[in-house]
Design a protein around this motif. Sequence first.
Motif, PDB file in Angstrom:
ATOM      1  N   TRP A   1       6.950  24.957 -27.864  1.00  0.00           N
ATOM      2  CA  TRP A   1       5.827  24.375 -28.595  1.00  0.00           C
ATOM      3  C   TRP A   1       4.844  23.793 -27.584  1.00  0.00           C
ATOM      4  O   TRP A   1       5.221  23.407 -26.484  1.00  0.00           O
ATOM      5  CB  TRP A   1       6.262  23.236 -29.496  1.00  0.00           C
ATOM      6  CG  TRP A   1       7.162  23.553 -30.628  1.00  0.00           C
ATOM      7  CD1 TRP A   1       7.445  24.774 -31.151  1.00  0.00           C
ATOM      8  CD2 TRP A   1       7.912  22.600 -31.393  1.00  0.00           C
ATOM      9  NE1 TRP A   1       8.311  24.640 -32.199  1.00  0.00           N
ATOM     10  CE2 TRP A   1       8.619  23.317 -32.374  1.00  0.00           C
ATOM     11  CE3 TRP A   1       8.047  21.212 -31.349  1.00  0.00           C
ATOM     12  CZ2 TRP A   1       9.445  22.699 -33.312  1.00  0.00           C
ATOM     13  CZ3 TRP A   1       8.862  20.595 -32.271  1.00  0.00           C
ATOM     14  CH2 TRP A   1       9.552  21.328 -33.244  1.00  0.00           C
ATOM     15  N   ARG A   2       3.600  23.660 -28.008  1.00  0.00           N
ATOM     16  CA  ARG A   2       2.584  22.937 -27.242  1.00  0.00           C
ATOM     17  C   ARG A   2       1.869  22.044 -28.242  1.00  0.00           C
ATOM     18  O   ARG A   2       1.357  22.534 -29.247  1.00  0.00           O
ATOM     19  CB  ARG A   2       1.611  23.908 -26.581  1.00  0.00           C
ATOM     20  CG  ARG A   2       0.508  23.237 -25.779  1.00  0.00           C
ATOM     21  CD  ARG A   2      -0.413  24.268 -25.137  1.00  0.00           C
ATOM     22  NE  ARG A   2       0.248  24.962 -24.050  1.00  0.00           N
ATOM     23  CZ  ARG A   2       0.251  24.509 -22.788  1.00  0.00           C
ATOM     24  NH1 ARG A   2      -0.370  23.384 -22.468  1.00  0.00           N
ATOM     25  NH2 ARG A   2       0.862  25.191 -21.842  1.00  0.00           N
ATOM     26  N   VAL A   3       1.860  20.729 -27.963  1.00  0.00           N
ATOM     27  CA  VAL A   3       1.213  19.781 -28.870  1.00  0.00           C
ATOM     28  C   VAL A   3       0.337  18.816 -28.089  1.00  0.00           C
ATOM     29  O   VAL A   3       0.581  18.558 -26.905  1.00  0.00           O
ATOM     30  CB  VAL A   3       2.242  18.982 -29.703  1.00  0.00           C
ATOM     31  CG1 VAL A   3       3.017  19.899 -30.652  1.00  0.00           C
ATOM     32  CG2 VAL A   3       3.192  18.201 -28.816  1.00  0.00           C
ATOM     33  N   ALA A   4      -0.678  18.275 -28.768  1.00  0.00           N
ATOM     34  CA  ALA A   4      -1.544  17.262 -28.165  1.00  0.00           C
ATOM     35  C   ALA A   4      -0.833  15.920 -28.239  1.00  0.00           C
ATOM     36  O   ALA A   4      -0.673  15.353 -29.315  1.00  0.00           O
ATOM     37  CB  ALA A   4      -2.879  17.211 -28.899  1.00  0.00           C
ATOM     38  N   GLY A   5      -0.365  15.442 -27.097  1.00  0.00           N
ATOM     39  CA  GLY A   5       0.355  14.181 -27.038  1.00  0.00           C
ATOM     40  C   GLY A   5       1.106  14.072 -25.725  1.00  0.00           C
ATOM     41  O   GLY A   5       1.254  15.065 -25.007  1.00  0.00           O
ATOM     42  N   THR A   6       1.580  12.885 -25.440  1.00  0.00           N
ATOM     43  CA  THR A   6       2.320  12.654 -24.200  1.00  0.00           C
ATOM     44  C   THR A   6       3.814  12.906 -24.410  1.00  0.00           C
ATOM     45  O   THR A   6       4.299  12.861 -25.549  1.00  0.00           O
ATOM     46  CB  THR A   6       2.142  11.202 -23.723  1.00  0.00           C
ATOM     47  OG1 THR A   6       2.782  10.333 -24.677  1.00  0.00           O
ATOM     48  CG2 THR A   6       0.669  10.836 -23.580  1.00  0.00           C
ATOM     49  N   PRO A   7       4.553  13.166 -23.348  1.00  0.00           N
ATOM     50  CA  PRO A   7       6.003  13.304 -23.486  1.00  0.00           C
ATOM     51  C   PRO A   7       6.652  12.060 -24.102  1.00  0.00           C
ATOM     52  O   PRO A   7       7.614  12.181 -24.859  1.00  0.00           O
ATOM     53  CB  PRO A   7       6.485  13.536 -22.049  1.00  0.00           C
ATOM     54  CG  PRO A   7       5.330  14.196 -21.378  1.00  0.00           C
ATOM     55  CD  PRO A   7       4.117  13.513 -21.975  1.00  0.00           C
ATOM     56  N   GLU A   8       6.105  10.882 -23.796  1.00  0.00           N
ATOM     57  CA  GLU A   8       6.658   9.643 -24.371  1.00  0.00           C
ATOM     58  C   GLU A   8       6.486   9.627 -25.889  1.00  0.00           C
ATOM     59  O   GLU A   8       7.396   9.235 -26.621  1.00  0.00           O
ATOM     60  CB  GLU A   8       5.975   8.419 -23.745  1.00  0.00           C
ATOM     61  CG  GLU A   8       6.323   8.182 -22.283  1.00  0.00           C
ATOM     62  CD  GLU A   8       5.572   9.096 -21.304  1.00  0.00           C
ATOM     63  OE1 GLU A   8       5.979   9.145 -20.127  1.00  0.00           O
ATOM     64  OE2 GLU A   8       4.591   9.767 -21.711  1.00  0.00           O
ATOM     65  N   GLU A   9       5.301  10.067 -26.358  1.00  0.00           N
ATOM     66  CA  GLU A   9       5.065  10.115 -27.806  1.00  0.00           C
ATOM     67  C   GLU A   9       6.002  11.125 -28.469  1.00  0.00           C
ATOM     68  O   GLU A   9       6.564  10.861 -29.536  1.00  0.00           O
ATOM     69  CB  GLU A   9       3.611  10.501 -28.090  1.00  0.00           C
ATOM     70  CG  GLU A   9       2.602   9.422 -27.733  1.00  0.00           C
ATOM     71  CD  GLU A   9       1.170   9.924 -27.848  1.00  0.00           C
ATOM     72  OE1 GLU A   9       0.377   9.254 -28.527  1.00  0.00           O
ATOM     73  OE2 GLU A   9       0.851  10.997 -27.268  1.00  0.00           O
ATOM     74  N   VAL A  10       6.157  12.266 -27.839  1.00  0.00           N
ATOM     75  CA  VAL A  10       7.025  13.311 -28.379  1.00  0.00           C
ATOM     76  C   VAL A  10       8.472  12.826 -28.434  1.00  0.00           C
ATOM     77  O   VAL A  10       9.161  12.998 -29.445  1.00  0.00           O
ATOM     78  CB  VAL A  10       6.896  14.600 -27.540  1.00  0.00           C
ATOM     79  CG1 VAL A  10       7.979  15.607 -27.909  1.00  0.00           C
ATOM     80  CG2 VAL A  10       5.508  15.205 -27.719  1.00  0.00           C
ATOM     81  N   ALA A  11       8.942  12.198 -27.369  1.00  0.00           N
ATOM     82  CA  ALA A  11      10.322  11.696 -27.327  1.00  0.00           C
ATOM     83  C   ALA A  11      10.559  10.648 -28.411  1.00  0.00           C
ATOM     84  O   ALA A  11      11.623  10.635 -29.043  1.00  0.00           O
ATOM     85  CB  ALA A  11      10.628  11.111 -25.953  1.00  0.00           C
TER      86      ALA A  11
END
Length: 196
Positions: A12-22
Amino acid sequence: MGSTDYEFQTVWRVAGTPEEVAAILGEATAMPRWWPSVYLAAEPVAGAAPEPRPGIPRPVHLHTKGWLPYTLRWTLTVTEPVTSRGFTLSAAGDLNGTGRWTFEPDGPETVITYDWRVGAAKPLLRRLSWLLKPGFAANHRWAMARGQESLALELRRRRAAAGIPPGNPRAVPAPPPPTFTWWPGRQIRAAAQRNR
């Protein structure tokens, strides 16, 4: 690999930081709210410690589905701490195996890779795997496509609530709902209603 074993890799590719995703993917109990097309219910395992080790949430009983009209019940256990680089998990129940989420920053976006290696234990899947394995694989791809869409919406919703950019979180569209809510009857409908 046996007829009831599955190996998938999703990117996947999403607009956001790894911290937000985690923060989102690491909280399994919230998945029915933001990924309702797949996660019908999520309940922490009774008696499990709230956080057995730092970064390891308690195990969660899940009731899930894809596009096809069958559901799965399984327990997700995080086996490696949730960090901005990813985490690992195990599945036990109608599905048995392991999963690994990996998060890589790429400018204002995060590239997410999910490696999922499971065996089907549900009798329906075991009996029909030899015949319907391509259909079950397509069902997984459908579910993961809804996941990317739902995660992107949840990131937008959380950013709007935090004022990044200024906006109204209610203006973000709702995530895709589950399919076949009439099948197998009230159980899926009730779960979908609870999580709205």
